[in-house]
Design a protein around this motif. Structure first.
Motif, PDB file in Angstrom:
ATOM      1  N   UNK A  16       0.782  -1.071  -0.004  1.00 10.16           N
ATOM      2  CA  UNK A  16      -0.223  -0.035   0.066  1.00 10.16           C
ATOM      3  C   UNK A  16       0.936   1.293  -0.034  1.00 10.16           C
ATOM      4  N   UNK A  17       2.080   1.192   0.697  1.00  4.49           N
ATOM      5  CA  UNK A  17       2.772   2.368   0.814  1.00  4.49           C
ATOM      6  C   UNK A  17       3.563   2.630  -0.575  1.00  4.49           C
ATOM      7  N   UNK A  18       4.090   1.422  -1.036  1.00  9.77           N
ATOM      8  CA  UNK A  18       4.460   1.502  -2.501  1.00  9.77           C
ATOM      9  C   UNK A  18       3.486   2.090  -3.587  1.00  9.77           C
ATOM     10  N   UNK A  19       2.203   1.785  -3.376  1.00  8.05           N
ATOM     11  CA  UNK A  19       1.268   2.445  -4.345  1.00  8.05           C
ATOM     12  C   UNK A  19       1.149   3.768  -4.048  1.00  8.05           C
ATOM     13  N   UNK A  20       1.298   4.104  -2.891  1.00 11.98           N
ATOM     14  CA  UNK A  20       1.193   5.421  -2.502  1.00 11.98           C
ATOM     15  C   UNK A  20       2.310   6.407  -3.059  1.00 11.98           C
ATOM     16  N   UNK A  21       3.498   5.763  -2.840  1.00 10.55           N
ATOM     17  CA  UNK A  21       4.552   6.481  -3.434  1.00 10.55           C
ATOM     18  C   UNK A  21       4.649   6.655  -4.775  1.00 10.55           C
ATOM     19  N   UNK A  22       4.048   5.764  -5.655  1.00  3.87           N
ATOM     20  CA  UNK A  22       3.840   5.894  -7.082  1.00  3.87           C
ATOM     21  C   UNK A  22       2.957   6.867  -7.512  1.00  3.87           C
ATOM     22  N   UNK A  23       1.741   6.907  -6.556  1.00  2.00           N
ATOM     23  CA  UNK A  23       0.963   8.021  -6.734  1.00  2.00           C
ATOM     24  C   UNK A  23       1.272   9.429  -6.278  1.00  2.00           C
ATOM     25  N   UNK A  24       1.940   9.465  -5.381  1.00  2.00           N
ATOM     26  CA  UNK A  24       2.610  10.750  -4.755  1.00  2.00           C
ATOM     27  C   UNK A  24       3.637  11.376  -5.916  1.00  2.00           C
TER      28      UNK A  24
END
Ligand code: FJE
Ligand code: FE
Length: 332
Positions: free
Chosen positions: A307-315
Protein backbone atom coordinates in the motif's frame (compact mmCIF):
# COMPACT_ATOMS: atom_id res chain seq x y z
CA UNK A 1 24.76 -24.99 14.74
CA UNK A 2 23.25 -25.44 11.27
CA UNK A 3 24.27 -21.93 10.31
CA UNK A 4 27.81 -22.51 11.46
CA UNK A 5 27.95 -25.74 9.52
CA UNK A 6 26.80 -24.06 6.32
CA UNK A 7 29.21 -21.16 6.75
CA UNK A 8 32.04 -23.52 7.40
CA UNK A 9 31.38 -25.57 4.28
CA UNK A 10 31.66 -22.45 2.19
CA UNK A 11 35.14 -21.90 3.52
CA UNK A 12 36.02 -25.26 2.04
CA UNK A 13 36.86 -27.13 5.17
CA UNK A 14 38.48 -24.62 7.49
CA UNK A 15 40.62 -26.13 10.22
CA UNK A 16 37.85 -26.02 12.78
CA UNK A 17 35.75 -28.50 10.80
CA UNK A 18 36.84 -32.05 11.46
CA UNK A 19 35.78 -35.02 9.38
CA UNK A 20 35.06 -37.92 11.71
CA UNK A 21 35.40 -41.61 10.85
CA UNK A 22 31.69 -41.93 10.06
CA UNK A 23 32.11 -39.18 7.45
CA UNK A 24 30.21 -36.55 9.36
CA UNK A 25 31.56 -33.05 9.65
CA UNK A 26 31.90 -31.79 13.18
CA UNK A 27 32.54 -28.26 14.28
CA UNK A 28 35.33 -28.00 16.81
CA UNK A 29 35.41 -24.68 18.67
CA UNK A 30 38.70 -22.84 18.32
CA UNK A 31 39.51 -23.08 22.02
CA UNK A 32 39.45 -26.91 21.87
CA UNK A 33 41.82 -27.13 18.93
CA UNK A 34 45.38 -28.13 19.23
CA UNK A 35 47.06 -25.26 17.50
CA UNK A 36 49.85 -26.26 15.22
CA UNK A 37 51.68 -22.99 14.77
CA UNK A 38 54.35 -22.50 12.19
CA UNK A 39 56.42 -19.34 12.08
CA UNK A 40 54.32 -18.00 9.22
CA UNK A 41 50.99 -18.76 10.87
CA UNK A 42 49.75 -15.50 12.25
CA UNK A 43 46.21 -16.38 13.21
CA UNK A 44 46.94 -15.64 16.84
CA UNK A 45 47.19 -11.99 15.91
CA UNK A 46 43.57 -12.22 14.87
CA UNK A 47 40.38 -13.42 16.52
CA UNK A 48 39.57 -16.50 18.58
CA UNK A 49 36.50 -16.77 16.40
CA UNK A 50 36.76 -14.95 13.07
CA UNK A 51 33.65 -14.49 10.96
CA UNK A 52 33.59 -16.99 8.11
CA UNK A 53 32.56 -16.39 4.52
CA UNK A 54 28.91 -17.46 4.18
CA UNK A 55 28.36 -16.69 0.51
CA UNK A 56 30.40 -15.54 -2.46
CA UNK A 57 28.79 -13.66 -5.32
CA UNK A 58 30.37 -12.58 -8.58
CA UNK A 59 29.17 -9.19 -9.81
CA UNK A 60 27.41 -9.60 -13.12
CA UNK A 61 27.49 -6.74 -15.56
CA UNK A 62 24.11 -5.31 -16.44
CA UNK A 63 22.86 -2.20 -18.09
CA UNK A 64 21.29 0.42 -15.79
CA UNK A 65 19.93 3.89 -16.27
CA UNK A 66 20.70 5.16 -19.78
CA UNK A 67 23.64 3.27 -21.27
CA UNK A 68 25.40 2.87 -17.94
CA UNK A 69 27.06 -0.35 -16.87
CA UNK A 70 26.57 -1.58 -13.34
CA UNK A 71 28.01 -4.61 -11.63
CA UNK A 72 25.29 -5.41 -9.11
CA UNK A 73 25.79 -7.83 -6.25
CA UNK A 74 23.25 -6.91 -3.58
CA UNK A 75 19.80 -6.42 -5.10
CA UNK A 76 20.02 -9.39 -7.46
CA UNK A 77 18.06 -12.64 -7.51
CA UNK A 78 21.07 -14.30 -5.87
CA UNK A 79 21.07 -11.83 -2.99
CA UNK A 80 17.91 -9.76 -2.86
CA UNK A 81 18.78 -7.83 0.30
CA UNK A 82 21.28 -8.07 3.13
CA UNK A 83 19.41 -6.25 5.89
CA UNK A 84 19.80 -3.21 6.13
CA UNK A 85 21.41 -3.10 2.67
CA UNK A 86 19.17 -3.06 -0.38
CA UNK A 87 21.64 -2.71 -3.20
CA UNK A 88 25.26 -2.38 -4.22
CA UNK A 89 26.29 -1.24 -7.69
CA UNK A 90 29.85 -0.95 -8.96
CA UNK A 91 28.99 1.42 -11.81
CA UNK A 92 30.88 2.70 -14.80
CA UNK A 93 29.63 5.56 -16.93
CA UNK A 94 31.08 7.42 -19.89
CA UNK A 95 29.27 10.35 -21.48
CA UNK A 96 26.57 10.45 -22.78
CA UNK A 97 25.49 7.50 -20.58
CA UNK A 98 24.30 8.08 -17.03
CA UNK A 99 21.38 8.05 -14.65
CA UNK A 100 19.01 10.81 -15.82
CA UNK A 101 16.10 12.25 -13.75
CA UNK A 102 14.64 9.60 -11.43
CA UNK A 103 13.03 9.52 -7.96
CA UNK A 104 13.88 7.82 -4.66
CA UNK A 105 11.85 7.28 -1.48
CA UNK A 106 12.35 5.38 1.77
CA UNK A 107 16.10 4.79 1.92
CA UNK A 108 19.60 6.31 1.62
CA UNK A 109 22.13 6.14 -1.21
CA UNK A 110 25.86 6.36 -0.59
CA UNK A 111 27.90 7.25 -3.66
CA UNK A 112 31.66 6.76 -3.40
CA UNK A 113 33.70 7.62 -6.48
CA UNK A 114 36.68 5.39 -7.36
CA UNK A 115 37.70 7.01 -10.65
CA UNK A 116 36.57 10.12 -12.51
CA UNK A 117 33.62 12.15 -11.26
CA UNK A 118 29.84 12.25 -11.12
CA UNK A 119 27.66 15.32 -11.59
CA UNK A 120 24.46 15.38 -9.56
CA UNK A 121 21.51 17.75 -9.50
CA UNK A 122 18.26 17.47 -7.61
CA UNK A 123 14.82 19.02 -7.80
CA UNK A 124 15.49 21.26 -4.79
CA UNK A 125 18.43 22.95 -6.54
CA UNK A 126 21.04 20.93 -4.70
CA UNK A 127 23.91 20.16 -7.07
CA UNK A 128 27.59 19.37 -7.20
CA UNK A 129 30.32 17.15 -8.49
CA UNK A 130 31.37 14.00 -6.63
CA UNK A 131 35.06 13.51 -7.46
CA UNK A 132 37.37 10.53 -6.95
CA UNK A 133 37.49 9.70 -3.23
CA UNK A 134 34.52 11.94 -2.35
CA UNK A 135 31.45 10.59 -0.57
CA UNK A 136 27.85 11.66 -1.01
CA UNK A 137 25.58 10.23 1.69
CA UNK A 138 22.05 11.03 0.51
CA UNK A 139 18.99 10.50 2.65
CA UNK A 140 16.10 10.30 0.20
CA UNK A 141 13.52 10.06 3.00
CA UNK A 142 10.08 11.08 1.70
CA UNK A 143 11.42 11.98 -1.70
CA UNK A 144 14.23 13.17 -3.91
CA UNK A 145 14.23 13.43 -7.70
CA UNK A 146 17.68 13.80 -9.17
CA UNK A 147 20.09 13.01 -11.99
CA UNK A 148 23.51 11.39 -11.67
CA UNK A 149 25.66 11.86 -14.77
CA UNK A 150 29.37 11.41 -15.57
CA UNK A 151 31.33 14.64 -15.15
CA UNK A 152 34.41 13.66 -17.15
CA UNK A 153 35.22 12.05 -20.47
CA UNK A 154 36.33 8.45 -20.27
CA UNK A 155 35.57 6.07 -17.44
CA UNK A 156 33.85 7.31 -14.32
CA UNK A 157 33.65 4.51 -11.76
CA UNK A 158 31.98 4.46 -8.38
CA UNK A 159 30.17 2.41 -5.81
CA UNK A 160 26.58 3.12 -4.90
CA UNK A 161 25.19 1.47 -1.79
CA UNK A 162 21.49 1.59 -0.93
CA UNK A 163 20.81 1.52 2.82
CA UNK A 164 17.28 0.95 4.05
CA UNK A 165 15.63 3.29 6.56
CA UNK A 166 13.47 2.00 9.40
CA UNK A 167 9.73 2.71 9.14
CA UNK A 168 10.07 5.71 11.48
CA UNK A 169 12.65 7.32 9.17
CA UNK A 170 11.26 6.49 5.72
CA UNK A 171 9.30 9.72 5.38
CA UNK A 172 11.81 12.13 6.96
CA UNK A 173 13.00 15.30 5.25
CA UNK A 174 15.55 14.52 2.58
CA UNK A 175 19.13 15.59 3.21
CA UNK A 176 22.77 15.21 2.24
CA UNK A 177 26.04 14.61 4.03
CA UNK A 178 28.85 15.38 1.61
CA UNK A 179 32.56 14.89 2.16
CA UNK A 180 35.40 15.69 -0.18
CA UNK A 181 38.23 13.15 -0.14
CA UNK A 182 40.35 15.34 2.19
CA UNK A 183 37.67 15.18 4.89
CA UNK A 184 37.36 11.40 4.92
CA UNK A 185 39.60 10.38 7.84
CA UNK A 186 42.42 8.03 6.96
CA UNK A 187 44.52 5.66 9.03
CA UNK A 188 47.68 3.75 8.20
CA UNK A 189 49.58 0.99 9.99
CA UNK A 190 51.87 -1.88 8.97
CA UNK A 191 51.07 -1.75 5.26
CA UNK A 192 47.34 -1.27 5.83
CA UNK A 193 45.53 1.89 4.89
CA UNK A 194 41.91 2.58 5.81
CA UNK A 195 39.50 5.33 4.80
CA UNK A 196 36.74 5.56 7.37
CA UNK A 197 33.60 6.46 5.45
CA UNK A 198 31.27 5.51 8.29
CA UNK A 199 31.90 4.14 11.77
CA UNK A 200 35.33 3.63 13.27
CA UNK A 201 38.60 1.83 12.48
CA UNK A 202 42.16 2.13 13.85
CA UNK A 203 40.69 4.40 16.53
CA UNK A 204 39.60 6.91 13.89
CA UNK A 205 35.99 8.02 13.62
CA UNK A 206 34.01 9.10 10.56
CA UNK A 207 31.99 12.33 10.65
CA UNK A 208 29.01 10.66 8.94
CA UNK A 209 25.80 10.22 10.90
CA UNK A 210 24.11 7.01 9.80
CA UNK A 211 20.46 6.84 10.82
CA UNK A 212 20.66 3.14 10.13
CA UNK A 213 23.77 2.21 12.12
CA UNK A 214 26.38 1.46 9.45
CA UNK A 215 30.13 0.93 9.24
CA UNK A 216 31.74 1.57 5.84
CA UNK A 217 35.51 1.08 5.55
CA UNK A 218 37.75 1.24 2.47
CA UNK A 219 40.92 -0.82 3.04
CA UNK A 220 44.11 -1.11 1.00
CA UNK A 221 46.49 -3.88 2.08
CA UNK A 222 49.99 -4.00 0.67
CA UNK A 223 51.46 -7.44 -0.20
CA UNK A 224 52.27 -9.54 2.91
CA UNK A 225 50.07 -7.51 5.20
CA UNK A 226 46.99 -8.55 7.15
CA UNK A 227 44.21 -6.86 9.07
CA UNK A 228 41.68 -7.89 11.67
CA UNK A 229 38.64 -5.64 11.93
CA UNK A 230 36.10 -6.03 14.73
CA UNK A 231 32.46 -6.13 13.62
CA UNK A 232 29.65 -5.26 16.05
CA UNK A 233 27.80 -8.34 17.26
CA UNK A 234 24.63 -9.29 15.34
CA UNK A 235 25.34 -6.79 12.53
CA UNK A 236 25.32 -8.07 8.98
CA UNK A 237 28.58 -7.62 7.09
CA UNK A 238 29.88 -7.90 3.55
CA UNK A 239 33.11 -7.37 1.66
CA UNK A 240 33.37 -6.13 -1.91
CA UNK A 241 36.74 -6.46 -3.61
CA UNK A 242 37.67 -3.44 -5.71
CA UNK A 243 41.18 -4.40 -6.80
CA UNK A 244 43.68 -7.22 -6.38
CA UNK A 245 42.97 -10.43 -4.54
CA UNK A 246 42.77 -11.38 -0.90
CA UNK A 247 42.25 -14.17 1.58
CA UNK A 248 39.21 -13.58 3.78
CA UNK A 249 37.96 -15.24 6.98
CA UNK A 250 40.65 -17.81 7.69
CA UNK A 251 44.25 -17.88 6.45
CA UNK A 252 44.02 -21.06 4.37
CA UNK A 253 40.86 -20.22 2.42
CA UNK A 254 41.02 -19.62 -1.33
CA UNK A 255 41.96 -16.12 -2.50
CA UNK A 256 39.10 -14.02 -3.88
CA UNK A 257 39.56 -11.58 -6.76
CA UNK A 258 38.01 -8.21 -7.63
CA UNK A 259 34.32 -7.82 -8.54
CA UNK A 260 33.28 -10.39 -5.95
CA UNK A 261 31.10 -9.81 -2.92
CA UNK A 262 31.48 -11.92 0.20
CA UNK A 263 28.64 -12.14 2.68
CA UNK A 264 30.19 -12.78 6.07
CA UNK A 265 28.57 -15.16 8.55
CA UNK A 266 26.82 -13.63 11.55
CA UNK A 267 28.86 -15.52 14.14
CA UNK A 268 32.29 -14.32 15.23
CA UNK A 269 34.18 -11.27 16.38
CA UNK A 270 35.27 -9.73 13.14
CA UNK A 271 36.88 -9.97 9.72
CA UNK A 272 40.41 -11.24 9.14
CA UNK A 273 42.09 -10.49 5.80
CA UNK A 274 45.47 -11.43 4.36
CA UNK A 275 47.11 -10.10 1.22
CA UNK A 276 49.29 -13.02 0.10
CA UNK A 277 49.64 -11.68 -3.44
CA UNK A 278 52.25 -9.42 -5.01
CA UNK A 279 49.87 -6.52 -5.71
CA UNK A 280 47.90 -4.18 -3.46
CA UNK A 281 44.48 -5.44 -2.35
CA UNK A 282 41.64 -2.95 -2.07
CA UNK A 283 38.21 -3.84 -0.65
CA UNK A 284 35.37 -2.28 1.25
CA UNK A 285 33.98 -3.78 4.44
CA UNK A 286 30.42 -2.67 5.10
CA UNK A 287 28.43 -3.67 8.20
CA UNK A 288 24.98 -2.64 9.36
CA UNK A 289 22.49 -3.23 12.12
CA UNK A 290 19.56 -5.21 10.69
CA UNK A 291 16.25 -3.35 10.67
CA UNK A 292 14.13 -6.55 10.73
CA UNK A 293 11.08 -5.05 9.05
CA UNK A 294 9.14 -6.19 5.97
CA UNK A 295 10.40 -4.74 2.68
CA UNK A 296 8.19 -3.73 -0.24
CA UNK A 297 10.15 -2.44 -3.22
CA UNK A 298 9.29 -1.04 -6.60
CA UNK A 299 12.50 0.13 -8.27
CA UNK A 300 13.62 3.30 -6.47
CA UNK A 301 10.79 3.23 -3.90
CA UNK A 302 11.44 1.08 -0.85
CA UNK A 303 8.72 0.91 1.81
CA UNK A 304 7.29 -1.62 4.28
CA UNK A 305 3.99 -2.49 2.58
CA UNK A 306 2.54 -2.72 -0.92
CA UNK A 307 0.00 0.00 0.00
CA UNK A 308 2.89 2.36 0.80
CA UNK A 309 4.46 1.54 -2.57
CA UNK A 310 1.25 2.41 -4.37
CA UNK A 311 1.13 5.64 -2.38
CA UNK A 312 4.73 6.43 -3.43
CA UNK A 313 3.94 5.86 -7.11
CA UNK A 314 0.84 8.04 -6.79
CA UNK A 315 2.71 10.80 -4.90
CA UNK A 316 5.42 10.84 -7.57
CA UNK A 317 2.91 10.79 -10.41
CA UNK A 318 0.86 13.67 -8.96
CA UNK A 319 3.89 15.53 -7.51
CA UNK A 320 2.68 15.56 -3.91
CA UNK A 321 3.71 14.56 -0.35
CA UNK A 322 7.38 15.32 -0.90
CA UNK A 323 7.48 15.27 -4.72
CA UNK A 324 5.97 18.77 -5.20
CA UNK A 325 9.15 20.19 -6.71
CA UNK A 326 9.22 17.49 -9.38
CA UNK A 327 6.37 19.26 -11.24
CA UNK A 328 8.53 21.86 -12.97
CA UNK A 329 12.04 20.54 -12.51
CA UNK A 330 14.25 19.01 -15.20
CA UNK A 331 18.01 18.50 -14.88
CA UNK A 332 20.24 20.63 -17.10
C1 FJE B 1 17.69 3.38 -10.36
C2 FJE B 1 17.05 3.34 -13.02
C3 FJE B 1 18.23 3.97 -12.59
N1 FJE B 1 22.19 2.06 -9.92
N2 FJE B 1 24.26 3.17 -9.46
C4 FJE B 1 16.21 2.73 -12.13
F1 FJE B 1 19.01 4.56 -13.47
C5 FJE B 1 18.57 3.96 -11.25
C6 FJE B 1 19.79 4.59 -10.78
C7 FJE B 1 20.95 3.78 -10.38
C8 FJE B 1 22.23 4.25 -10.06
C9 FJE B 1 22.85 5.49 -10.01
C10 FJE B 1 24.17 5.51 -9.70
CL1 FJE B 1 25.01 7.00 -9.64
C11 FJE B 1 24.85 4.36 -9.42
C12 FJE B 1 22.97 3.13 -9.79
C13 FJE B 1 20.96 2.44 -10.28
O1 FJE B 1 19.87 5.80 -10.71
F2 FJE B 1 18.01 3.42 -9.10
C14 FJE B 1 16.53 2.75 -10.78
N3 FJE B 1 15.71 2.14 -9.86
FE1 FE C 1 19.65 7.99 -7.84
Amino acid sequence: MRALYKQALLNLYPPNIVKTSNKRLVYVPYFFRKINMSASDQTLKGFNQPRLVAKKIQARQQSEGRGAVARRTIGTRELKHLDPFLGLDDFEVSPPAGFPDHPHRGFETVTYMLQGACDHQDFAGHKGIIRTGDVQWMTAGRGIVHSEMPAEEGTNRGLQLWINLSSKDKMIEPGYQEFPKENIPRGEKDGVEVRVIAGEAMGIQSPVYSRTPTMYLDFTLQPDSQYHQTIPQSWNAFVYIIEGEGVFGIPNSNPVASHHLLVMGTIGEGLSVWNKSTKPLRYILVCGKPINEPIAQYGPFVMNTQAEIEKAIEDYHYCKNGFEMARHWRSQ
